[in-house]
Each structure stands twice: as C-alpha cells, then as structure tokens.
Design a protein around this motif. Structure first.
Motif, PDB file in Angstrom:
ATOM      1  N   GLU A  75       1.013  -1.197  -0.183  1.00  0.00           N
ATOM      2  CA  GLU A  75      -0.249   0.235   0.040  1.00  0.00           C
ATOM      3  C   GLU A  75       0.834   1.373  -0.301  1.00  0.00           C
ATOM      4  O   GLU A  75       0.522   2.549  -0.526  1.00  0.00           O
ATOM      5  CB  GLU A  75      -0.586  -0.179   0.979  1.00  0.00           C
ATOM      6  CG  GLU A  75      -2.235  -1.319   0.989  1.00  0.00           C
ATOM      7  CD  GLU A  75      -2.780  -1.169   2.435  1.00  0.00           C
ATOM      8  OE1 GLU A  75      -4.193  -1.675   2.278  1.00  0.00           O
ATOM      9  OE2 GLU A  75      -1.897  -0.783   3.868  1.00  0.00           O
ATOM     10  N   LEU A  79       1.648   4.314  -3.606  1.00  0.00           N
ATOM     11  CA  LEU A  79       0.941   5.859  -3.035  1.00  0.00           C
ATOM     12  C   LEU A  79       1.594   6.871  -4.244  1.00  0.00           C
ATOM     13  O   LEU A  79       2.670   6.555  -4.671  1.00  0.00           O
ATOM     14  CB  LEU A  79       1.320   6.542  -2.179  1.00  0.00           C
ATOM     15  CG  LEU A  79       0.631   5.784  -0.580  1.00  0.00           C
ATOM     16  CD1 LEU A  79       1.403   6.260   0.220  1.00  0.00           C
ATOM     17  CD2 LEU A  79      -1.202   6.109  -0.668  1.00  0.00           C
ATOM     18  N   ARG A  81       1.440  11.048  -5.661  1.00  0.00           N
ATOM     19  CA  ARG A  81       1.828  12.418  -4.768  1.00  0.00           C
ATOM     20  C   ARG A  81       0.155  12.244  -5.176  1.00  0.00           C
ATOM     21  O   ARG A  81      -0.492  13.539  -3.714  1.00  0.00           O
ATOM     22  CB  ARG A  81       2.199  13.112  -5.567  1.00  0.00           C
ATOM     23  CG  ARG A  81       3.564  12.991  -5.513  1.00  0.00           C
ATOM     24  CD  ARG A  81       4.586  14.374  -5.889  1.00  0.00           C
ATOM     25  NE  ARG A  81       5.495  14.119  -6.269  1.00  0.00           N
ATOM     26  CZ  ARG A  81       6.987  14.859  -6.234  1.00  0.00           C
ATOM     27  NH1 ARG A  81       6.748  16.211  -6.961  1.00  0.00           N
ATOM     28  NH2 ARG A  81       7.903  14.773  -5.953  1.00  0.00           N
ATOM     29  N   GLU A  82      -0.707  12.522  -5.797  1.00  0.00           N
ATOM     30  CA  GLU A  82      -2.701  13.005  -5.721  1.00  0.00           C
ATOM     31  C   GLU A  82      -2.836  12.199  -4.495  1.00  0.00           C
ATOM     32  O   GLU A  82      -4.199  12.342  -4.753  1.00  0.00           O
ATOM     33  CB  GLU A  82      -3.068  12.643  -7.573  1.00  0.00           C
ATOM     34  CG  GLU A  82      -3.411  11.306  -8.190  1.00  0.00           C
ATOM     35  CD  GLU A  82      -1.493  10.954  -9.104  1.00  0.00           C
ATOM     36  OE1 GLU A  82      -1.283  10.316  -9.867  1.00  0.00           O
ATOM     37  OE2 GLU A  82      -0.519  12.029  -8.474  1.00  0.00           O
ATOM     38  N   ASP A  83      -2.386  10.806  -4.040  1.00  0.00           N
ATOM     39  CA  ASP A  83      -3.300  10.258  -3.248  1.00  0.00           C
ATOM     40  C   ASP A  83      -3.098  10.957  -1.967  1.00  0.00           C
ATOM     41  O   ASP A  83      -4.018  10.383  -0.844  1.00  0.00           O
ATOM     42  CB  ASP A  83      -2.723   8.319  -3.332  1.00  0.00           C
ATOM     43  CG  ASP A  83      -2.870   7.944  -4.177  1.00  0.00           C
ATOM     44  OD1 ASP A  83      -3.934   8.426  -4.879  1.00  0.00           O
ATOM     45  OD2 ASP A  83      -2.443   7.069  -4.793  1.00  0.00           O
ATOM     46  N   VAL A  84      -1.992  12.135  -1.756  1.00  0.00           N
ATOM     47  CA  VAL A  84      -2.271  12.584  -0.335  1.00  0.00           C
ATOM     48  C   VAL A  84      -2.490  14.177  -0.475  1.00  0.00           C
ATOM     49  O   VAL A  84      -2.331  14.753  -0.974  1.00  0.00           O
ATOM     50  CB  VAL A  84      -0.527  12.662  -0.519  1.00  0.00           C
ATOM     51  CG1 VAL A  84      -0.743  13.537   0.725  1.00  0.00           C
ATOM     52  CG2 VAL A  84       0.168  11.748  -0.279  1.00  0.00           C
ATOM     53  N   ASP A  85      -3.308  14.182   0.504  1.00  0.00           N
ATOM     54  CA  ASP A  85      -3.870  15.894   0.805  1.00  0.00           C
ATOM     55  C   ASP A  85      -3.727  16.173   1.672  1.00  0.00           C
ATOM     56  O   ASP A  85      -4.507  15.967   2.679  1.00  0.00           O
ATOM     57  CB  ASP A  85      -5.708  15.623   0.387  1.00  0.00           C
ATOM     58  CG  ASP A  85      -6.410  16.779   0.221  1.00  0.00           C
ATOM     59  OD1 ASP A  85      -5.606  17.783   0.359  1.00  0.00           O
ATOM     60  OD2 ASP A  85      -7.453  16.831   0.134  1.00  0.00           O
ATOM     61  N   VAL A  91      -4.994  10.714   3.538  1.00  0.00           N
ATOM     62  CA  VAL A  91      -4.282   9.563   2.346  1.00  0.00           C
ATOM     63  C   VAL A  91      -5.578   8.899   1.695  1.00  0.00           C
ATOM     64  O   VAL A  91      -5.667   7.780   2.592  1.00  0.00           O
ATOM     65  CB  VAL A  91      -3.131   8.590   2.656  1.00  0.00           C
ATOM     66  CG1 VAL A  91      -2.245   8.197   2.164  1.00  0.00           C
ATOM     67  CG2 VAL A  91      -2.076   9.487   3.181  1.00  0.00           C
ATOM     68  N   THR A  92      -5.426   8.564   0.279  1.00  0.00           N
ATOM     69  CA  THR A  92      -6.420   7.129  -0.199  1.00  0.00           C
ATOM     70  C   THR A  92      -5.503   6.286  -0.756  1.00  0.00           C
ATOM     71  O   THR A  92      -4.542   6.360  -1.716  1.00  0.00           O
ATOM     72  CB  THR A  92      -7.214   8.337  -1.177  1.00  0.00           C
ATOM     73  OG1 THR A  92      -7.086   9.445  -0.888  1.00  0.00           O
ATOM     74  CG2 THR A  92      -8.299   7.331  -1.941  1.00  0.00           C
ATOM     75  N   VAL A  93      -5.645   5.193  -0.223  1.00  0.00           N
ATOM     76  CA  VAL A  93      -5.222   3.898  -0.685  1.00  0.00           C
ATOM     77  C   VAL A  93      -5.458   3.447  -1.490  1.00  0.00           C
ATOM     78  O   VAL A  93      -7.182   2.655  -1.184  1.00  0.00           O
ATOM     79  CB  VAL A  93      -4.759   2.605   0.531  1.00  0.00           C
ATOM     80  CG1 VAL A  93      -4.247   1.721  -0.050  1.00  0.00           C
ATOM     81  CG2 VAL A  93      -4.323   3.667   1.226  1.00  0.00           C
ATOM     82  N   ARG A  94      -5.549   3.108  -3.297  1.00  0.00           N
ATOM     83  CA  ARG A  94      -5.700   2.336  -4.028  1.00  0.00           C
ATOM     84  C   ARG A  94      -5.548   1.601  -5.089  1.00  0.00           C
ATOM     85  O   ARG A  94      -6.081   0.668  -5.035  1.00  0.00           O
ATOM     86  CB  ARG A  94      -6.456   4.014  -5.034  1.00  0.00           C
ATOM     87  CG  ARG A  94      -6.847   5.012  -5.002  1.00  0.00           C
ATOM     88  CD  ARG A  94      -6.313   6.259  -5.699  1.00  0.00           C
ATOM     89  NE  ARG A  94      -6.976   7.300  -5.248  1.00  0.00           N
ATOM     90  CZ  ARG A  94      -7.395   8.222  -5.864  1.00  0.00           C
ATOM     91  NH1 ARG A  94      -7.744   8.667  -7.096  1.00  0.00           N
ATOM     92  NH2 ARG A  94      -7.764   9.289  -4.988  1.00  0.00           N
ATOM     93  N   ARG A  95      -4.192   1.212  -4.362  1.00  0.00           N
ATOM     94  CA  ARG A  95      -3.851  -0.177  -5.372  1.00  0.00           C
ATOM     95  C   ARG A  95      -2.893  -0.375  -3.760  1.00  0.00           C
ATOM     96  O   ARG A  95      -1.941   0.257  -2.247  1.00  0.00           O
ATOM     97  CB  ARG A  95      -2.800   0.502  -5.746  1.00  0.00           C
ATOM     98  CG  ARG A  95      -3.040   1.614  -7.370  1.00  0.00           C
ATOM     99  CD  ARG A  95      -2.007   2.124  -7.879  1.00  0.00           C
ATOM    100  NE  ARG A  95      -1.854   3.608  -7.794  1.00  0.00           N
ATOM    101  CZ  ARG A  95      -2.690   4.470  -7.770  1.00  0.00           C
ATOM    102  NH1 ARG A  95      -3.545   4.323  -7.816  1.00  0.00           N
ATOM    103  NH2 ARG A  95      -2.557   5.279  -7.011  1.00  0.00           N
TER     104      ARG A  95
END
Length: 96
Positions: A75, A79, A81-85, A91-95
């Motif tokens: 995870e 990550l 850079r666009e996954d971290v706001d 922090v958005t975990v997409r993968r």
C-alpha cells in the motif's frame, strides 16, 4: 503435458499426497507440512522514532505512513502524490 499439470494441481490442492519409495522398497507417504503463523512483533513508538532518525530522508515518509497509519508495504509503495491531500490531511489508498 496437460496431464502433468493436472497432477501437480491435485497435489497442490491436497487431494493427492506426495509419496516416495522408502527403505526396503515400500511406498511411503510424505508427511504433510503445515505453515504455522508466527506472531509479529509491533514496534513501540520510541522504536519508530529511533528508526526514522536512523534512516535516510528519502524513506522517512514511507516508514511513518506504515507505522502510524497501519499501511502495508504494498500500500505504501502504491501511493502517488495525488493520493495524499495535505490540506484535508488524508491519504487515499487505491492500490496495494
């Protein structure tokens, strides 16, 4: 060729058990092996701080995310850079 793979599939699934010719020419069944789950140790907050201070700055963010957010290795490595706001603190975990 397909027959051999079918035999391997049955052997891996546990429907067949491996056997071998033992002493005296008798057929023996190989003992089944089971993996036991080992208990994982969790680093204390002091150990995490010591680790972060000891490693290179390049890897600090990854170690901190894994330690404080409970992210797994895949995870963290997935990550972008666009996954971290930073403004919203998410922090958005997409993968993984």
């Amino acid at each position: 060729m397909a027959r051999q793979f079918g035999h391997l599939r049955k052997l891996k699934s546990g429907r067949w058990q491996a056997s071998y010719i033992g002493p005296g020419g008798r057929r023996r069944t190989a003992p089944r092996t089971f993996r036991t789950k080992t208990e994982r140790t969790v680093a204390s907050p002091a150990e995490v701080v010591a680790l972060v201070e000891a490693i290179t700055p390049r890897h600090r963010a990854a170690v901190l995310l894994a330690a404080w957010c409970g992210l797994r290795r895949g995870e963290v490595l997935g990550l972008f850079r666009e996954d971290v706001d930073v403004q919203q603190g998410t922090v958005t975990v997409r993968r993984n």
